[in-house]
Design a protein around this motif. Structure first.
Motif, short mmCIF file in Angstrom:
data_model
loop_
_atom_site.label_atom_id
_atom_site.label_comp_id
_atom_site.label_asym_id
_atom_site.label_seq_id
_atom_site.Cartn_x
_atom_site.Cartn_y
_atom_site.Cartn_z
N PRO A 161 0.99 -0.87 -0.50
CA PRO A 161 -0.08 0.03 -0.03
C PRO A 161 0.86 1.50 -0.10
N ASP A 162 0.58 2.54 -0.04
CA ASP A 162 0.93 3.76 -0.18
C ASP A 162 0.99 4.10 0.95
N ILE A 163 -0.05 3.37 1.89
CA ILE A 163 -0.40 4.32 3.01
C ILE A 163 -1.13 2.59 3.80
N GLU A 164 -0.15 2.75 4.83
CA GLU A 164 -0.53 0.84 5.83
C GLU A 164 -1.07 1.42 6.77
N VAL A 165 -2.42 1.09 6.88
CA VAL A 165 -3.03 1.11 7.80
C VAL A 165 -3.37 -0.71 8.30
N ILE A 166 -3.18 -1.20 9.50
CA ILE A 166 -3.73 -1.77 10.33
C ILE A 166 -5.01 -1.94 10.45
N GLN A 167 -6.19 -2.73 10.77
CA GLN A 167 -7.21 -3.71 11.28
C GLN A 167 -7.50 -3.73 12.46
N GLU A 168 -7.08 -2.77 13.56
CA GLU A 168 -6.13 -3.19 15.40
C GLU A 168 -7.98 -4.15 15.26
N PRO A 169 -7.47 -4.72 16.07
CA PRO A 169 -8.68 -5.97 16.45
C PRO A 169 -9.69 -5.11 17.23
N LYS A 170 -8.70 -4.22 18.38
CA LYS A 170 -9.76 -2.84 19.14
C LYS A 170 -10.70 -2.11 18.66
N LEU A 171 -10.08 -1.25 17.53
CA LEU A 171 -11.11 -0.59 16.46
C LEU A 171 -12.74 -1.48 16.13
N ILE A 172 -12.11 -2.42 15.09
CA ILE A 172 -12.21 -3.87 14.40
C ILE A 172 -13.85 -3.96 16.01
N ILE A 173 -13.25 -4.32 16.72
CA ILE A 173 -14.65 -4.66 17.77
C ILE A 173 -15.08 -3.83 18.43
N GLN A 174 -15.43 -2.35 18.12
CA GLN A 174 -15.64 -1.20 18.58
C GLN A 174 -16.75 -0.51 17.08
N GLY A 175 -16.52 -1.61 16.07
CA GLY A 175 -17.33 -1.44 14.92
C GLY A 175 -17.24 -0.85 13.57
N ARG A 176 -16.20 -0.98 13.90
CA ARG A 176 -14.74 0.36 13.25
C ARG A 176 -14.36 -0.51 12.37
N ASP A 177 -14.18 0.52 11.31
CA ASP A 177 -12.65 0.04 9.71
C ASP A 177 -11.94 1.49 9.82
N PRO A 178 -10.43 0.87 10.36
CA PRO A 178 -9.37 1.74 10.04
C PRO A 178 -9.18 2.41 8.64
N GLN A 179 -9.41 0.75 8.07
CA GLN A 179 -8.72 1.04 6.37
C GLN A 179 -10.20 2.01 5.49
N LEU A 180 -10.87 1.70 5.50
CA LEU A 180 -11.60 2.36 4.96
C LEU A 180 -12.13 3.96 5.42
N GLU A 181 -11.64 3.99 7.08
CA GLU A 181 -12.34 5.57 7.35
C GLU A 181 -11.08 6.51 6.51
N LYS A 182 -9.51 5.86 6.93
CA LYS A 182 -8.21 6.37 6.03
C LYS A 182 -8.94 6.62 4.40
N ALA A 183 -9.14 5.35 3.66
CA ALA A 183 -9.45 5.30 2.28
C ALA A 183 -10.34 7.05 2.22
N VAL A 184 -11.16 7.19 2.69
CA VAL A 184 -12.62 7.83 2.84
C VAL A 184 -11.70 9.43 2.74
N GLU A 185 -10.64 9.54 4.11
CA GLU A 185 -9.49 10.47 4.74
C GLU A 185 -9.30 11.18 3.36
N VAL A 186 -8.64 10.00 2.91
CA VAL A 186 -7.55 10.40 1.66
C VAL A 186 -7.88 11.16 0.77
N ALA A 187 -9.29 10.37 0.47
CA ALA A 187 -9.61 10.83 -0.92
C ALA A 187 -10.76 11.94 -0.94
N LEU A 188 -11.64 12.50 0.24
CA LEU A 188 -11.87 13.70 0.58
C LEU A 188 -10.96 15.24 0.94
N GLU A 189 -9.59 15.10 1.02
CA GLU A 189 -8.35 15.12 0.96
C GLU A 189 -7.87 15.89 -0.26
#
Length: 217
Positions: A161-189
Protein backbone atom coordinates in the motif's frame (compact mmCIF):
# COMPACT_ATOMS: atom_id res chain seq x y z
CA UNK A 1 -20.03 5.69 3.21
CA UNK A 2 -22.55 8.49 2.89
CA UNK A 3 -22.13 9.31 6.57
CA UNK A 4 -18.31 9.17 6.44
CA UNK A 5 -17.99 11.26 3.27
CA UNK A 6 -20.97 13.56 3.59
CA UNK A 7 -22.50 11.93 0.51
CA UNK A 8 -19.59 12.91 -1.74
CA UNK A 9 -17.96 9.51 -2.36
CA UNK A 10 -19.10 6.34 -4.10
CA UNK A 11 -18.24 2.96 -2.59
CA UNK A 12 -17.64 -0.10 -4.80
CA UNK A 13 -16.83 -3.52 -3.36
CA UNK A 14 -14.93 -5.95 -5.61
CA UNK A 15 -15.13 -9.49 -4.14
CA UNK A 16 -13.18 -11.02 -7.02
CA UNK A 17 -12.19 -10.46 -10.62
CA UNK A 18 -14.55 -13.13 -11.92
CA UNK A 19 -18.21 -12.90 -12.88
CA UNK A 20 -19.37 -11.67 -9.48
CA UNK A 21 -16.69 -9.00 -9.27
CA UNK A 22 -17.42 -7.63 -12.74
CA UNK A 23 -21.15 -7.62 -11.97
CA UNK A 24 -20.50 -5.72 -8.72
CA UNK A 25 -18.29 -3.20 -10.50
CA UNK A 26 -20.80 -2.54 -13.27
CA UNK A 27 -23.76 -2.34 -10.89
CA UNK A 28 -22.27 0.03 -8.34
CA UNK A 29 -19.68 2.08 -10.22
CA UNK A 30 -21.99 3.28 -12.98
CA UNK A 31 -24.93 3.78 -10.61
CA UNK A 32 -22.95 6.38 -8.61
CA UNK A 33 -21.70 8.71 -11.33
CA UNK A 34 -23.13 11.67 -9.46
CA UNK A 35 -20.49 11.22 -6.74
CA UNK A 36 -17.37 13.39 -6.59
CA UNK A 37 -14.95 10.48 -6.10
CA UNK A 38 -14.86 6.77 -5.33
CA UNK A 39 -13.43 4.30 -2.82
CA UNK A 40 -12.87 0.87 -4.36
CA UNK A 41 -12.69 -1.91 -1.77
CA UNK A 42 -10.90 -5.02 -3.05
CA UNK A 43 -10.10 -6.54 0.33
CA UNK A 44 -10.38 -10.35 0.33
CA UNK A 45 -10.51 -10.29 -3.48
CA UNK A 46 -10.47 -13.93 -4.57
CA UNK A 47 -9.13 -13.27 -8.06
CA UNK A 48 -10.31 -14.80 -11.31
CA UNK A 49 -9.38 -12.98 -14.50
CA UNK A 50 -7.23 -9.98 -15.34
CA UNK A 51 -9.48 -6.99 -14.62
CA UNK A 52 -8.29 -4.87 -17.57
CA UNK A 53 -11.86 -3.75 -18.21
CA UNK A 54 -12.22 -2.19 -14.75
CA UNK A 55 -8.93 -0.34 -15.17
CA UNK A 56 -9.94 0.89 -18.63
CA UNK A 57 -13.21 2.30 -17.27
CA UNK A 58 -11.55 3.97 -14.28
CA UNK A 59 -8.89 5.48 -16.59
CA UNK A 60 -11.44 7.41 -18.64
CA UNK A 61 -10.90 11.16 -18.83
CA UNK A 62 -13.56 13.72 -19.61
CA UNK A 63 -13.29 14.97 -23.20
CA UNK A 64 -16.38 17.16 -23.58
CA UNK A 65 -20.15 17.47 -23.41
CA UNK A 66 -23.30 17.28 -25.49
CA UNK A 67 -26.08 19.65 -24.48
CA UNK A 68 -29.47 18.23 -23.55
CA UNK A 69 -32.97 19.69 -23.76
CA UNK A 70 -34.52 16.95 -21.60
CA UNK A 71 -35.65 17.34 -17.98
CA UNK A 72 -33.23 19.67 -16.17
CA UNK A 73 -31.03 20.21 -19.26
CA UNK A 74 -28.16 18.33 -17.63
CA UNK A 75 -25.51 17.89 -20.35
CA UNK A 76 -24.20 14.48 -21.41
CA UNK A 77 -20.53 13.90 -20.77
CA UNK A 78 -18.32 12.16 -23.28
CA UNK A 79 -17.25 9.53 -22.50
CA UNK A 80 -20.81 9.12 -21.27
CA UNK A 81 -20.02 7.04 -18.17
CA UNK A 82 -17.42 7.77 -15.54
CA UNK A 83 -16.55 9.10 -12.09
CA UNK A 84 -14.28 12.03 -12.77
CA UNK A 85 -12.96 12.72 -9.26
CA UNK A 86 -10.28 11.06 -7.08
CA UNK A 87 -10.08 7.31 -6.72
CA UNK A 88 -8.72 5.36 -3.76
CA UNK A 89 -8.38 1.56 -3.46
CA UNK A 90 -8.36 -0.48 -0.24
CA UNK A 91 -6.25 -3.67 -0.26
CA UNK A 92 -5.33 -6.36 2.27
CA UNK A 93 -3.33 -9.53 2.80
CA UNK A 94 -6.24 -11.78 1.82
CA UNK A 95 -6.47 -10.40 -1.73
CA UNK A 96 -4.57 -12.49 -4.26
CA UNK A 97 -4.15 -13.63 -7.85
CA UNK A 98 -6.44 -11.30 -9.82
CA UNK A 99 -6.72 -9.47 -6.49
CA UNK A 100 -2.97 -8.79 -6.74
CA UNK A 101 -3.11 -7.76 -10.38
CA UNK A 102 -5.96 -5.28 -9.94
CA UNK A 103 -4.10 -3.00 -7.48
CA UNK A 104 -0.89 -3.51 -9.48
CA UNK A 105 -2.58 -2.10 -12.57
CA UNK A 106 -4.35 0.59 -10.52
CA UNK A 107 -0.96 1.75 -9.27
CA UNK A 108 0.79 1.48 -12.65
CA UNK A 109 -1.93 3.65 -14.22
CA UNK A 110 -1.54 6.16 -11.37
CA UNK A 111 -5.28 6.13 -10.69
CA UNK A 112 -4.88 6.87 -7.00
CA UNK A 113 -3.34 5.70 -3.72
CA UNK A 114 -3.59 2.21 -2.23
CA UNK A 115 -4.66 1.99 1.42
CA UNK A 116 -4.37 -1.00 3.77
CA UNK A 117 -1.91 -3.91 3.89
CA UNK A 118 0.23 -5.78 1.34
CA UNK A 119 -1.69 -8.21 -0.87
CA UNK A 120 -1.09 -11.95 -0.75
CA UNK A 121 1.27 -12.26 -3.73
CA UNK A 122 -0.36 -15.24 -5.43
CA UNK A 123 -0.50 -13.86 -8.96
CA UNK A 124 -0.14 -16.86 -11.27
CA UNK A 125 -2.30 -18.23 -14.07
CA UNK A 126 -3.93 -21.66 -13.64
CA UNK A 127 -5.48 -22.03 -17.09
CA UNK A 128 -5.27 -25.04 -19.40
CA UNK A 129 -5.83 -27.69 -16.70
CA UNK A 130 -8.36 -30.16 -18.16
CA UNK A 131 -10.82 -32.05 -15.94
CA UNK A 132 -10.18 -35.66 -14.95
CA UNK A 133 -12.31 -38.54 -16.20
CA UNK A 134 -14.05 -38.87 -12.81
CA UNK A 135 -15.08 -35.20 -12.83
CA UNK A 136 -12.26 -34.05 -10.58
CA UNK A 137 -9.78 -31.36 -11.47
CA UNK A 138 -6.13 -30.65 -10.84
CA UNK A 139 -5.16 -27.00 -10.53
CA UNK A 140 -1.54 -26.21 -11.33
CA UNK A 141 0.34 -22.96 -11.90
CA UNK A 142 0.72 -22.44 -15.63
CA UNK A 143 1.61 -18.80 -16.26
CA UNK A 144 3.72 -16.35 -14.28
CA UNK A 145 3.55 -12.57 -14.62
CA UNK A 146 6.43 -10.35 -15.71
CA UNK A 147 6.41 -6.58 -16.14
CA UNK A 148 7.16 -4.31 -19.09
CA UNK A 149 10.85 -4.29 -18.14
CA UNK A 150 11.00 -8.06 -18.56
CA UNK A 151 11.25 -8.78 -14.83
CA UNK A 152 9.17 -11.30 -12.90
CA UNK A 153 6.75 -9.35 -10.72
CA UNK A 154 4.06 -9.56 -8.04
CA UNK A 155 4.08 -13.34 -7.40
CA UNK A 156 5.61 -14.00 -4.00
CA UNK A 157 5.78 -10.25 -3.32
CA UNK A 158 2.26 -8.84 -3.44
CA UNK A 159 1.41 -5.18 -3.82
CA UNK A 160 2.35 -2.83 -1.01
CA UNK A 161 0.00 0.00 0.00
CA UNK A 162 0.97 3.64 -0.34
CA UNK A 163 -0.45 4.16 3.15
CA UNK A 164 -0.34 1.16 5.49
CA UNK A 165 -3.31 0.83 7.83
CA UNK A 166 -3.67 -2.17 10.15
CA UNK A 167 -7.13 -3.39 11.11
CA UNK A 168 -6.63 -3.22 14.86
CA UNK A 169 -8.89 -5.79 16.59
CA UNK A 170 -9.82 -3.29 19.32
CA UNK A 171 -11.23 -0.87 16.74
CA UNK A 172 -12.94 -3.63 14.74
CA UNK A 173 -14.71 -4.83 17.89
CA UNK A 174 -15.97 -1.28 18.35
CA UNK A 175 -17.60 -1.52 14.91
CA UNK A 176 -15.05 0.65 13.15
CA UNK A 177 -13.16 0.05 9.90
CA UNK A 178 -9.79 1.87 10.10
CA UNK A 179 -8.83 1.11 6.49
CA UNK A 180 -12.11 2.42 5.11
CA UNK A 181 -11.96 5.47 7.36
CA UNK A 182 -8.45 6.28 6.11
CA UNK A 183 -9.46 5.77 2.48
CA UNK A 184 -12.34 8.23 2.89
CA UNK A 185 -10.06 10.72 4.63
CA UNK A 186 -7.51 10.56 1.79
CA UNK A 187 -10.17 10.85 -0.93
CA UNK A 188 -11.80 13.85 0.74
CA UNK A 189 -8.42 15.53 1.11
CA UNK A 190 -7.85 15.10 -2.62
CA UNK A 191 -11.29 16.61 -3.25
CA UNK A 192 -10.56 19.86 -1.44
CA UNK A 193 -10.83 22.69 -3.95
CA UNK A 194 -10.95 20.15 -6.77
CA UNK A 195 -14.54 18.87 -6.95
CA UNK A 196 -15.74 18.05 -10.44
CA UNK A 197 -18.58 20.26 -11.64
CA UNK A 198 -20.46 19.93 -14.90
CA UNK A 199 -19.87 22.86 -17.24
CA UNK A 200 -23.04 24.87 -17.94
CA UNK A 201 -24.28 25.03 -21.51
CA UNK A 202 -22.72 28.04 -23.28
CA UNK A 203 -24.71 30.61 -25.26
CA UNK A 204 -25.97 29.37 -28.61
CA UNK A 205 -23.36 29.82 -31.33
CA UNK A 206 -23.93 32.32 -34.15
CA UNK A 207 -23.58 30.35 -37.37
CA UNK A 208 -24.94 32.98 -39.76
CA UNK A 209 -26.14 36.54 -39.52
CA UNK A 210 -26.83 39.48 -41.82
CA UNK A 211 -23.80 41.73 -42.24
CA UNK A 212 -23.63 44.71 -39.91
CA UNK A 213 -25.38 47.71 -41.50
CA UNK A 214 -27.43 45.58 -43.88
CA UNK A 215 -30.83 47.07 -44.73
CA UNK A 216 -33.53 45.08 -46.48
CA UNK A 217 -35.28 46.83 -49.45
Amino acid sequence: MNELSGGKLAYVYLPNTGGGGFASFNRYYFAQQDKKGVVLDERNNGGGSAADYMIDVMSRTLLGYFNSKANDNRPWTTPMAGIWGPKVMIINERAGSGGDLLPYMFKEKDLGPLIGTRTWGGLVGTWDTPPLIDGGRIVAPRGGFFDVDGEWAVEGEGIAPDIEVIQEPKLIIQGRDPQLEKAVEVALEKLKGNEFQLKPEPAAPVRWKRPDGFKAN
